[in-house]
Design an enzyme around this catalytic site. Structure first.
Site, short mmCIF file in Angstrom:
data_model
loop_
_atom_site.label_atom_id
_atom_site.label_comp_id
_atom_site.label_asym_id
_atom_site.label_seq_id
_atom_site.Cartn_x
_atom_site.Cartn_y
_atom_site.Cartn_z
N ASP A 12 27.27 35.61 73.91
CA ASP A 12 27.37 34.44 73.03
C ASP A 12 26.01 34.27 72.34
O ASP A 12 25.12 35.14 72.42
CB ASP A 12 27.87 33.20 73.78
CG ASP A 12 26.86 32.59 74.74
OD1 ASP A 12 25.72 33.11 74.82
OD2 ASP A 12 27.20 31.60 75.41
N HIS A 13 25.84 33.13 71.69
CA HIS A 13 24.63 32.89 70.88
C HIS A 13 23.35 32.79 71.70
O HIS A 13 22.26 32.99 71.18
CB HIS A 13 24.81 31.60 70.07
CG HIS A 13 25.14 30.41 70.94
ND1 HIS A 13 26.39 30.23 71.47
CD2 HIS A 13 24.39 29.38 71.37
CE1 HIS A 13 26.39 29.13 72.20
NE2 HIS A 13 25.19 28.59 72.15
N CYS A 69 25.77 35.58 78.63
CA CYS A 69 25.76 34.21 78.09
C CYS A 69 24.54 33.53 78.71
O CYS A 69 23.67 34.21 79.26
CB CYS A 69 27.08 33.47 78.35
SG CYS A 69 27.44 33.09 80.07
N GLY A 70 24.46 32.21 78.62
CA GLY A 70 23.26 31.54 79.12
C GLY A 70 23.06 31.74 80.62
O GLY A 70 21.99 32.11 81.08
N THR A 71 24.14 31.50 81.38
CA THR A 71 24.07 31.66 82.84
C THR A 71 24.68 32.96 83.32
O THR A 71 24.48 33.33 84.48
CB THR A 71 24.86 30.52 83.52
OG1 THR A 71 26.22 30.60 83.05
CG2 THR A 71 24.28 29.16 83.19
N GLY A 72 25.48 33.59 82.50
CA GLY A 72 26.25 34.76 82.93
C GLY A 72 27.50 34.37 83.70
O GLY A 72 28.28 35.23 84.12
N GLY A 74 30.01 31.69 82.82
CA GLY A 74 31.21 31.40 82.03
C GLY A 74 31.84 32.67 81.47
O GLY A 74 33.07 32.86 81.53
N HIS A 102 30.76 48.93 95.93
CA HIS A 102 31.81 48.37 96.79
C HIS A 102 32.99 47.79 96.02
O HIS A 102 34.11 47.82 96.51
CB HIS A 102 31.23 47.27 97.70
CG HIS A 102 30.39 47.82 98.83
ND1 HIS A 102 30.05 47.07 99.93
CD2 HIS A 102 29.84 49.05 99.02
CE1 HIS A 102 29.32 47.81 100.76
NE2 HIS A 102 29.17 49.01 100.22
N ASN A 103 32.72 47.19 94.87
CA ASN A 103 33.78 46.46 94.17
C ASN A 103 34.32 47.19 92.96
O ASN A 103 35.22 46.70 92.29
CB ASN A 103 33.28 45.07 93.74
CG ASN A 103 32.52 44.34 94.84
OD1 ASN A 103 31.36 44.01 94.69
ND2 ASN A 103 33.16 44.14 95.97
N ARG A 113 19.49 33.00 80.22
CA ARG A 113 18.61 31.87 80.51
C ARG A 113 18.19 31.87 81.98
O ARG A 113 17.53 30.93 82.44
CB ARG A 113 19.32 30.55 80.17
CG ARG A 113 19.51 30.35 78.67
CD ARG A 113 20.35 29.12 78.38
NE ARG A 113 20.41 28.84 76.94
CZ ARG A 113 21.26 27.99 76.39
NH1 ARG A 113 22.13 27.34 77.13
NH2 ARG A 113 21.24 27.79 75.09
N ARG A 136 36.84 52.98 102.37
CA ARG A 136 37.40 51.68 102.80
C ARG A 136 37.38 50.66 101.67
O ARG A 136 38.15 49.70 101.68
CB ARG A 136 36.65 51.15 104.02
CG ARG A 136 35.23 50.70 103.74
CD ARG A 136 34.49 50.32 105.02
NE ARG A 136 33.21 49.70 104.77
CZ ARG A 136 32.09 50.38 104.49
NH1 ARG A 136 32.13 51.70 104.39
NH2 ARG A 136 30.95 49.74 104.28
N HIS A 137 36.51 50.88 100.68
CA HIS A 137 36.42 49.91 99.58
C HIS A 137 37.61 50.03 98.62
O HIS A 137 37.94 49.07 97.93
CB HIS A 137 35.11 50.11 98.82
CG HIS A 137 33.91 50.04 99.72
ND1 HIS A 137 33.57 48.88 100.38
CD2 HIS A 137 33.02 50.98 100.10
CE1 HIS A 137 32.49 49.11 101.13
NE2 HIS A 137 32.15 50.38 100.98
N ARG A 140 40.37 47.58 99.35
CA ARG A 140 40.01 46.19 99.02
C ARG A 140 40.08 45.95 97.51
O ARG A 140 40.50 44.87 97.07
CB ARG A 140 38.62 45.88 99.58
CG ARG A 140 38.61 45.92 101.09
CD ARG A 140 37.24 45.97 101.69
NE ARG A 140 37.32 46.12 103.14
CZ ARG A 140 36.31 46.49 103.91
NH1 ARG A 140 35.13 46.77 103.36
NH2 ARG A 140 36.46 46.61 105.21
C1 RB5 Z 1 26.16 27.75 76.11
O1 RB5 Z 1 25.42 26.59 75.92
C2 RB5 Z 1 26.35 28.01 77.58
O2 RB5 Z 1 27.24 27.07 78.13
C3 RB5 Z 1 26.88 29.41 77.82
O3 RB5 Z 1 25.99 30.33 77.27
C4 RB5 Z 1 27.07 29.83 79.27
O4 RB5 Z 1 25.91 29.60 80.01
C5 RB5 Z 1 28.27 29.36 79.93
O5 RB5 Z 1 28.58 29.75 81.07
#
Ligand code: RB5
Length: 149
Positions: A12-13, A69-72, A74, A102-103, A113, A136-137, A140
């Site tokens: 994303d942005h 994304c920001g947190t990875g 979403g 494993h996965n 971020r 074994r994986h 699963r």
């Molecule tokens: C965007 O502001 C933020 O919500 C997105 O990048 C992400 O972190 C969502 O999980």
């Protein structure tokens, strides 16, 4: 035509700059990086980019994918809604290795971020070079697949 060295990448942005750094890094190593954007820093919705990248994997066009994304978080949640996708968010190299070994993860999510660029590149390298261990994986991973039906 082999698809083995084709990697799809999207974000994303919040992660345009990190995505560019990863594309540059992987291209130098000889990976064919399919960068499906977006190209501007205009606010955009991560589920859309997760879905578009996931389609490249399930269609067989690309073997593995990287989404940011920001947190990875979403973008990972959205990608995992697509049947056949196994995506983990990683902020460390141990997890990046284990989600392959494993996965049998076929997508990696990173939070732009959360981690710096240097660590992100190491996470990407670890993910792309680790191999699924099977054994074994396998059972699963098959169980995960059955949960999707
Ligand atoms: C965007 O502001 C933020 O919500 C997105 O990048 C992400 O972190 C969502 O999980």
């Amino acid at each position: 035509m082999t698809t083995n060295n084709r990697i799809v990448i999207s974000s994303d942005h919040t992660a345009i700059q990190m995505r560019r750094a990863i594309v540059n890094h992987l291209s130098k190593q000889g990976w064919v990086v399919v960068d499906i954007g977006p190209t501007t820093e205009e606010s955009t919705d991560y589920p859309r980019h997760a879905w578009e990248a996931a389609q490249r994997i399930v269609s067989g066009d690309c073997r593995l994918g990287i989404i940011l994304c920001g947190t990875g978080q979403g973008i990972m949640m959205a990608a995992n809604k697509v049947k056949g996708i196994r995506c983990g968010t990683c902020a460390d190299t141990y997890s990046a290795r284990m989600i392959r070994e494993h996965n049998d993860a076929n997508m990696l999510a990173i939070g732009a971020r959360v981690v710096g660029e240097g660590l992100a590149l190491e996470i990407v390298d670890t993910f792309l070079t680790a191999q699924f261990q099977g054994g074994r994986h396998s059972k699963r991973v098959e169980m995960i697949e059955k949960l999707e039906q």
